[in-house]
Enzyme design. Structure first.
Site, short mmCIF file in Angstrom:
data_model
loop_
_atom_site.label_atom_id
_atom_site.label_comp_id
_atom_site.label_asym_id
_atom_site.label_seq_id
_atom_site.Cartn_x
_atom_site.Cartn_y
_atom_site.Cartn_z
N TRP A 7 3.16 -1.04 6.08
CA TRP A 7 2.65 0.10 4.88
C TRP A 7 3.07 -0.14 3.69
O TRP A 7 3.71 -0.47 3.18
CB TRP A 7 3.19 1.73 5.75
N MET A 8 1.40 0.43 2.53
CA MET A 8 1.94 0.21 1.32
C MET A 8 0.75 1.04 1.29
O MET A 8 0.40 1.88 1.91
CB MET A 8 1.10 -1.40 0.88
N ASN A 9 1.38 1.95 -0.13
CA ASN A 9 0.52 2.87 -0.68
C ASN A 9 0.55 2.65 -2.43
O ASN A 9 0.14 1.77 -2.53
CB ASN A 9 0.79 4.54 -0.24
N ASP A 10 1.20 3.37 -2.93
CA ASP A 10 0.43 4.07 -4.22
C ASP A 10 1.09 2.42 -5.08
O ASP A 10 2.47 2.12 -4.93
CB ASP A 10 0.97 4.55 -5.08
N GLN B 296 3.73 1.13 -3.26
CA GLN B 296 5.31 1.75 -2.60
C GLN B 296 4.85 1.10 -0.84
O GLN B 296 3.70 0.41 -0.47
CB GLN B 296 4.25 3.19 -2.34
N SER C 270 7.48 7.06 -5.60
CA SER C 270 7.06 5.68 -7.03
C SER C 270 7.38 5.69 -8.69
O SER C 270 8.12 7.04 -9.20
CB SER C 270 4.93 6.37 -6.87
N ARG D 193 8.45 14.36 -8.65
CA ARG D 193 8.69 13.35 -8.34
C ARG D 193 7.29 12.42 -9.80
O ARG D 193 6.85 13.22 -10.32
CB ARG D 193 7.54 13.20 -7.38
N GLU E 232 0.43 14.93 -8.21
CA GLU E 232 1.35 13.67 -8.20
C GLU E 232 1.54 12.20 -9.48
O GLU E 232 -0.21 12.67 -9.71
CB GLU E 232 1.11 12.91 -7.05
N TRP F 32 -6.40 4.09 0.84
CA TRP F 32 -6.04 4.58 2.44
C TRP F 32 -6.79 4.19 3.62
O TRP F 32 -7.91 4.52 3.06
CB TRP F 32 -4.77 5.76 2.25
N1 DQQ Z 1 3.21 8.70 -2.39
C1 DQQ Z 1 4.58 8.85 -3.58
C2 DQQ Z 1 5.15 10.00 -4.11
C3 DQQ Z 1 4.10 10.44 -4.89
C4 DQQ Z 1 3.11 9.65 -3.04
C5 DQQ Z 1 5.60 8.67 -2.17
C6 DQQ Z 1 1.45 9.64 -3.69
O1 DQQ Z 1 6.58 9.45 -4.99
O2 DQQ Z 1 3.99 11.62 -4.90
O3 DQQ Z 1 5.27 7.56 -1.54
O4 DQQ Z 1 0.39 9.10 -2.56
#
Ligand code: DQQ
Length: 484
Positions: free
Chosen positions: A23-26, A42, A87, A148, A209, A281
Site C-alpha cells: 500500500w501507498m498513499n500521500d 505513506q 503525513s 494532523r 488534511e 488512489w
Molecule cells: N493520510 C494520512 C493522514 C492524512 C491522510 C494517513 C490524507 O496523515 O490526513 O495515511 O490522505
C-alpha cells in the site's frame, strides 16, 4: 496465469512511481537536497491496505527515474507514533535534514501528535527526536476533530507550522504555530477556517488534511485536502495575501477535478519551480487490491504557476519528455459523428497524447479523445470537452466491463476564450489517466479495462463536426530501475 493475475499485470502502471508492492498513499516530505529529489510517501510494508503506516522513500535526479530506498520512518512501540507515522514534511534545519510528521497511537480514532525525526547520514536513516511529541495536542478551548499533517516553513529567524484540523460543526481549519528550534512550539491562531455550510464555488468540507502554504508570484497559496465523513476527498486551494501572519484569501477553487487525486504535497526546487505530486488512489475493490498485491500510485510531477486570471497554472514537468519513444504525428483530422478508427496505428496502454482541436472549425457539441478502446468498443474511456456546458470531463461509464470498479463522469467547468484552441495533453499509464488542458486545468482518474485488447485510441465528435488540427502520440518507455 489466472484472469485476476493477468489483469493485475496490465493495471500496474509502468512509469508512475510506486513501491514494489503493498500500500501507498500521500506524498510526504518532498525536498531537493544536494540536487537530488527526495520523495517520501505513506507506505504499509505489510499489505495492500491502509494500516501500519510507515514512510517509504525514493530519490531521483531527473524526476523520471526513481530509486527506491529503505523505509525512512517506522512506528516505534511505546512511542507517540506506535500505531503509524502519518503525513508531514521535510525541512533543512541549518544543514540537518528534519522530518515533521504526525504520530498516531492508541485505538481508532487515534490520538494524533506531532513528531520530529532527523538524519545524520544524508537522508538515508532517520532517528525520532527523543522529546517527541513536540506538539502533543490541539490548542485548548476548541472542539476539534483531527489534528494532523504538519507543514513547516522558515520566515525570518523563526519556523512556522500549519496543522490540518476541523472545528466541529464549523468546518475545516489550519492551526498556525511558531518555534525558534522546531522543538518548542507556540500556538498563534487559526490561519484560516472554512464554513461547512457554504457550497459555492467549492464546498470545503468538514476537515482539512495535508495543508500546503507557499508563495507563488506575488500571492500565497493555501492548498487543502478536503475530507468529509461522507467519503468526499478532493483538493482545493485559496489564493490570497499573507502579511503579519495573517492570510486574506481572495477566492477558492478546486485543484484537479478528476475523481482520484488527493493529499498533494509540493516542493520548491533548486530551479525555483513549485512542483506538486498527489495520490491517485484506487477505484477498485479491496478484494481486487489484495489480489493484485499493491494499491496506490504517485501522480506525475506537475509545475505550478500563477496566472494573470488569479488561478493556478498547471503543466506536467518537462522532464517527462525523456519517457518518449516511438512517435506519430497527424494533422488536419476532420471529425464527424460517424468518424471512428481515425488513429488506427496508435495503440498502447502507456502513451502520451497531445491533441489540439480548433473550435472555430465546426459545430460539434462534444469532442475529444477515446483511450483504452477495445476493437468492438465494449470498453473505452472518453475524455470529453462539452462545448455547450463548457465542461471538461473524463467519462468512465464504459471504461471497464468489470462491475466492481468506480465509474461515472467527473470534471469541471472549462471555458475557452474566443479563438482559443483546446489542447488536451494526456498521460495514459495502464490504470491511470492524467489529463491536462491549456496549461490551466488537470484531471486524474483511475480506470481498469478488463480486456487485454483495450489498447486503441480514437478521436470523436458528437452533434456536429470539428477538426483536430494536430495530434501527437508517443509510446512511453522507462529505462531504469523503477518498474517492478
Ligand atoms: N493520510 C494520512 C493522514 C492524512 C491522510 C494517513 C490524507 O496523515 O490526513 O495515511 O490522505
Amino acid at each position: 496465469m489466472s484472469v485476476t493475475a493477468a489483469h493485475a499485470v496490465t493495471q500496474r502502471p509502468l512509469y508512475h512511481f510506486q513501491p514494489r508492492a503493498n500500500w501507498m498513499n500521500d506524498p510526504n516530505g518532498l525536498i531537493q537536497w544536494d540536487g537530488q529529489y527526495h520523495l517520501f510517501y505513506q507506505y504499509n510494508p505489510n499489505g495492500p491496505v491502509h494500516d501500519t503506516i510507515h514512510w517509504g522513500h525514493a530519490t531521483s535526479r531527473d524526476l523520471v527515474r526513481w530509486e527506491r530506498l529503505p523505509v525512512a520512518l517506522t512506528p516505534t512501540p511505546g512511542a507517540p507514533d506506535e500505531a503509524g507515522c502519518y503525513s508531514g514534511c521535510a525541512v533543512d534545519a541549518n544543514g540537518v535534514p528534519t522530518l515533521m510528521y504526525t504520530g498516531v497511537r492508541g485505538d481508532r480514532p487515534y490520538h494524533e501528535s506531532q513528531c520530529l525525526a532527523t538524519s545524520a547520514d544524508g537522508l538515508r536513516t532517520w532517528r525520532p527526536h527523543p522529546g517527541n511529541p513536540v506538539i502533543a495536542a490541539p490548542p485548548d478551548g476548541l472542539d476539534v476533530v483531527g489534528f494532523r499533517d504538519p507543514y513547516v516553513w522558515k520566515e525570518g529567524d523563526a519556523w512556522y507550522c500549519l496543522i490540518g484540523s476541523s472545528v466541529r460543526r464549523v468546518g475545516g481549519t489550519v492551526f498556525l504555530y511558531r518555534s525558534a528550534d522546531l522543538v518548542h512550539w507556540e500556538y498563534l491562531h487559526q490561519l484560516l477556517t472554512g464554513d461547512q455550510t457554504v457550497t459555492d464555488p467549492v464546498w470545503t468540507g468538514t476537515m482539512w488534511e495535508c495543508p500546503q502554504f507557499f508563495p507563488l508570484g506575488d500571492k500565497h497559496v493555501l492548498m487543502i485536502s478536503v475530507w468529509d465523513t461522507h467519503k468526499t476527498h478532493y483538493t482545493a486551494y485559496y489564493l490570497g495575501a499573507y502579511r503579519d501572519h495573517t492570510f486574506t484569501p481572495e477566492g477558492v477553487r478546486r485543484f484537479d477535478t478528476g475523481a482520484n487525486y488527493y493529499a498533494p504535497a509540493t516542493l520548491r526546487d533548486e530551479r525555483g519551480r513549485r512542483l506538486i505530486w498527489g495520490w491517485p488512489w484506487e477505484g477498485r475493490s479491496q478484494e481486487a487490491q489484495r489480489a493484485a498485491g499493491w494499491a496506490g500510485v504517485m501522480s506525475l510531477p506537475r509545475v505550478l504557476t500563477l496566472r494573470d486570471d488569479g488561478a493556478l497554472g498547471v503543466e506536467p514537468a518537462p522532464e517527462l519528455q525523456a519517457l518518449r519513444g516511438a512517435h506519430q504525428h497527424h494533422t488536419g483530422i476532420r471529425l464527424t459523428p460517424s468518424s471512428s478508427g481515425v488513429l488506427p496505428e496508435a495503440r498502447g496502454d502507456a502513451l502520451e497524447i497531445v491533441a489540439e482541436f480548433d473550435p472555430a472549425s465546426g459545430n460539434a457539441r462534444q469532442y475529444g479523445l477515446l483511450v483504452r478502446c477495445s476493437p468492438e468498443r465494449e470498453e473505452y474511456t472518453r475524455i470529453v470537452y462539452d462545448r455547450a456546458e463548457e465542461r471538461l470531463l473524463v467519462d468512465r461509464t464504459h471504461a471497464s466491463l468489470d462491475p466492481d470498479v468506480q465509474r461515472g463522469a467527473h470534471g469541471g467547468a472549462f471555458e475557452l476564450a474566443a479563438g482559443e484552441s483546446l489542447r488536451l495533453h494526456v498521460y495514459l499509464d495502464r490504470s491511470i489517466v492524467e489529463v491536462y488542458a491549456n496549461g490551466r486545468t488537470c484531471l486524474t482518474e483511475r480506470i481498469y479495462p478488463s480486456r487485454p485488447d483495450s489498447l486503441g485510441i480514437d478521436l470523436f465528435a458528437n452533434g456536429g463536426s470539428i477538426t483536430a488540427t494536430a495530434v501527437d502520440v508517443w509510446t512511453l518507455t522507462l529505462a531504469g530501475d523503477t518498474p517492478a
